[in-house]
Design an enzyme around this catalytic site. Structure first.
Site, PDB file in Angstrom:
ATOM      1  N   ASN A 173      12.779   0.310  -2.738  1.00  0.00           N
ATOM      2  CA  ASN A 173      11.972   0.946  -3.778  1.00  0.00           C
ATOM      3  C   ASN A 173      10.646   1.371  -3.159  1.00  0.00           C
ATOM      4  O   ASN A 173       9.709   0.584  -3.033  1.00  0.00           O
ATOM      5  CB  ASN A 173      11.748  -0.027  -4.939  1.00  0.00           C
ATOM      6  CG  ASN A 173      13.015  -0.276  -5.713  1.00  0.00           C
ATOM      7  OD1 ASN A 173      13.461   0.562  -6.482  1.00  0.00           O
ATOM      8  ND2 ASN A 173      13.620  -1.448  -5.494  1.00  0.00           N
ATOM      9  N   GLU A 174      10.597   2.612  -2.757  1.00  0.00           N
ATOM     10  CA  GLU A 174       9.448   3.146  -2.031  1.00  0.00           C
ATOM     11  C   GLU A 174       8.284   3.441  -2.975  1.00  0.00           C
ATOM     12  O   GLU A 174       8.447   3.407  -4.199  1.00  0.00           O
ATOM     13  CB  GLU A 174       9.866   4.419  -1.286  1.00  0.00           C
ATOM     14  CG  GLU A 174      10.919   4.207  -0.203  1.00  0.00           C
ATOM     15  CD  GLU A 174      10.377   3.511   1.046  1.00  0.00           C
ATOM     16  OE1 GLU A 174       9.316   2.855   0.971  1.00  0.00           O
ATOM     17  OE2 GLU A 174      11.022   3.628   2.103  1.00  0.00           O
ATOM     18  N   PRO A 175       7.084   3.711  -2.415  1.00  0.00           N
ATOM     19  CA  PRO A 175       5.938   4.057  -3.252  1.00  0.00           C
ATOM     20  C   PRO A 175       6.277   5.141  -4.265  1.00  0.00           C
ATOM     21  O   PRO A 175       6.912   6.142  -3.939  1.00  0.00           O
ATOM     22  CB  PRO A 175       4.911   4.560  -2.219  1.00  0.00           C
ATOM     23  CG  PRO A 175       5.243   3.785  -0.986  1.00  0.00           C
ATOM     24  CD  PRO A 175       6.735   3.671  -0.980  1.00  0.00           C
TER      25      PRO A 175
END
Length: 644
Positions: A173-175
């Site tokens: 879950n990236e920025p």
């Protein structure tokens, strides 16, 4: 077994857990050793499995990959083998998988989980769920919905194990990920791909997408434990625990989970306020080390040198008690200035016929026997090339001990180049058949295949000859250059064997043969490969086992750091300055390691070449000293003395 880390309301006293710290918004525990921490996490998981089994219930685990949980999995396997811990009532869901990714690839998380856990325990295969990196692009949405439903069909996740990326990602879950996000396809952040590049032999081979559980999926777990080790995680750990909840740092969402614990080692926790500036948290006992840390911190805070600090500076930044402790700002400033000044020396082996009461090293014996332990065949010149040069120049008997062959860090292209030169030059030599066999093996090599022995031998010889070229340049006799080839390293893969008594015995023999007055070793515990850590442990254990020998009374151990990190100013016990000419000599010594220049296989997340990293780090250290009001040098190499 009893739970050792349970709920947010429970602290673990042996670790550094501060429930009342106003800066911290997530329960966390801090350990000196990641090994000790991993054992406790494994015990909590084992307790849960046993408790669920006793109640006739399924235990649903959410599992993570990466380097952080490996020791936890090792401990669970050990409990299964030695204590009979059964996983027959366990259902597991993995967080993520690269896309596209063949499950048989050594880069897949299927392979990772099988290698580190599933192949060694009795979990039913039908109870293992890992995202599928082979499904068709158009089928991903339906597949992800099915993954969510499968988790719900087992009643949700009882225990979710997490790591954390330097972008603040949990899972992939990236920025920018929403707190309600569910299992889905995601594009990987550039920094995430750079961090993974060493395992893929270059960032160009790292997939650009992944399938990951969402933040909301993770958040639905009844219990979450997040692991973080090493200084490279320190900044994102601080942001996660002390910062605002931001979608740009998805891990901060965990502040609102009611049963989350972050399990850290001291390096990962080093930027938390209670460690970086504990005087802002509460009353402190002022040791000399803490005073030094506080004064350096204050200088940076107010952008002043030590001798320009005032009562007002100390009072306005929570350090009034330090003035009380020392009696006056003037005296404190003078004392701290002198302590830092005394770390600087142009005589790393000690200055003959000098008063050494305020010097980092002893004056006697005038000519010392020195061993520089280098984990890889270039860490010596990258990390302490200037000091190395100075020790030789000042007449000490300097031995270099290359602990591993470094063979996996040589590209196939470089190996072919050297082999073909040798075959062209000596087409009828005795070893040409071996070279031909090695070149054919390289040309026929398929993905996931380990280099055969003759290829590893060729690559190891390339690293060896580069090392000898560098040590000759620095005027070290060949007989004082030792290639230990520690067995733990010789797997042909990135994953190494555990340190064994055979490794320790090799290091012990060298030390007992030379009987050194000084030992230098790499203290960079956050090395991306893990090799530095194992090599340092070999030195620690060898020296501990030899401690009763009379010659060890005169042996001092100095730790240097590698290409990724430097000691903080307040941690430095010896600072060796370099002139501009010495900086250039160090650079040239590094250049002899040609296979590690221009496209090195294990670059890590820092895309600069090793010589650039080293120079900029040494210049930065010199700048820190200059900013504190100390002497102005072109560059400085730093060392910390370790009492073994």
């Amino acid at each position: 077994m009893e739970h050792l880390i349970k709920k947010k309301s429970i602290s673990y006293e042996k670790a550094g857990s501060h429930e009342d710290n106003r800066y911290e918004k997530i329960h966390n525990v801090v350990f000196e050793s990641s090994s000790e921490a991993s054992l406790l996490v494994a015990r909590e998981i084992a307790d849960l499995i046993v408790d669920k089994n006793n109640r006739g219930e399924t235990c649903v685990l959410g599992l993570a990959t990466g380097s952080s949980p490996i020791r936890v999995y090792d401990e669970l396997v050990k409990m299964h083998r030695e204590n009979g811990l059964s996983f027959k009532n366990v259902v597991s869901f993995n967080l993520d998988e690269y896309f596209p990714m063949n499950p048989e690839s050594i880069h897949s998380y299927h392979h990772f989980m099988n290698e580190h856990l599933f192949n060694h325990i009795d979990i039913p295969k039908e109870n293992i769920f890992i995202p599928d990196g082979t499904i068709a692009q158009q089928d991903i949405p339906a597949y992800c919905q099915g993954y969510e439903q499968k988790i719900k069909s087992f009643g949700g996740i009882d225990f979710q194990l997490l790591g954390i990326g330097r972008t603040g990602h949990i899972g992939f879950n990236e920025p920018g990920s929403h707190y309600n996000s569910i299992t889905r396809s995601i594009t990987l952040d550039q920094l995430t791909r750079e961090d993974a590049s060493s395992g893929f032999h270059g960032i160009e081979n790292v997939p650009k997408k992944a399938i990951t559980m969402g933040v909301g999926t993770v958040f639905s777990a009844k219990r979450i434990v997040l692991l973080a080790w090493g200084h490279k995680k320190a900044e994102v750990v601080k942001q996660t625990i002390e910062g605002e909840i931001l979608p740009q740092i998805p891990a901060t969402y965990l502040q609102e989970h009611l049963n989350t614990t972050m399990v850290l080692n001291t390096e990962a926790a080093s930027m938390l306020t209670r460690f970086e500036s504990p005087w802002l948290v509460g009353e402190v006992q002022w040791s000399e080390a803490l005073m030094k840390r506080a004064v350096v911190w204050l200088c940076r805070k107010v952008d002043k040198s030590i001798l320009r600090l005032t009562d007002k500076d100390y009072n306005e930044h929570g350090l009034a008690s330090l003035i009380t402790e020392k009696g006056s700002t003037y005296q404190l400033n003078i004392d701290m200035f002198n302590k830092l000044q005394h770390t600087i020396t142009g005589w790393p082996g000690g200055k003959p016929n000098a008063d050494d009461s305020n010097r980092p090293e002893r004056k006697s014996p005038e000519k010392k026997r020195v061993i520089i332990f280098s984990p890889h065949p270039d860490d010596d010149v990258i990390s302490m090339g200037g000091t190395f040069d100075r020790l030789v120049e000042q007449g000490h008997e300097v031995h270099i001990a290359y602990q591993t062959s470094g063979n996996i860090a040589v590209s196939n292209a470089d190996a072919l180049k050297f082999a073909e030169v040798a075959m062209d030059f000596l087409p009828n030599c005795k070893g040409v058949d071996k070279l031909q066999k090695a070149t054919k093996a390289i040309e026929d090599q398929r993905e996931n295949e380990i280099d055969p022995l003759e290829v590893r031998e060729l690559k190891g010889l390339i690293r060896k000859r580069e090392s000898i070229a560098a040590t000759r340049y620095l005027n070290v006799p060949d007989e004082q250059v030792h290639f230990l080839n520690l067995p733990f390293y010789e797997t042909g893969t990135i994953k190494k064997n555990p340190l064994s008594q055979d490794d320790i015995a090799i290091v012990k023999k060298l030390i007992s043969d030379i009987q050194p007055h000084q030992v230098y070793a790499a203290g960079d515990l956050a090395d991306p490969h893990g090799t530095h850590k194992v090599c340092l442990d070999a030195v620690f254990k060898a020296m501990a086992e030899l401690k009763s020998q009379s010659y060890m009374d005169q042996c001092w151990l100095w730790l240097y750091r590698g290409a990724w990190h430097e000691w903080e100013i307040h941690e430095i016990d010896m600072a060796v300055p370099m002139s501009p000419d010495q900086v250039l000599r160090k650079r040239k010594a590094i250049f002899f390691h040609q296979s590690q220049k221009d496209g090195v296989l294990f670059q890590g997340e820092d895309l600069r070449e090793f010589w650039v990293r080293a120079e900029e780090r040494n210049k930065e250290t010199a700048k820190h000293y200059r900013d504190l009001g100390l002497a102005d040098y072109a560059a400085i190499e730093a060392f910390k003395r370790f009492d073994y």
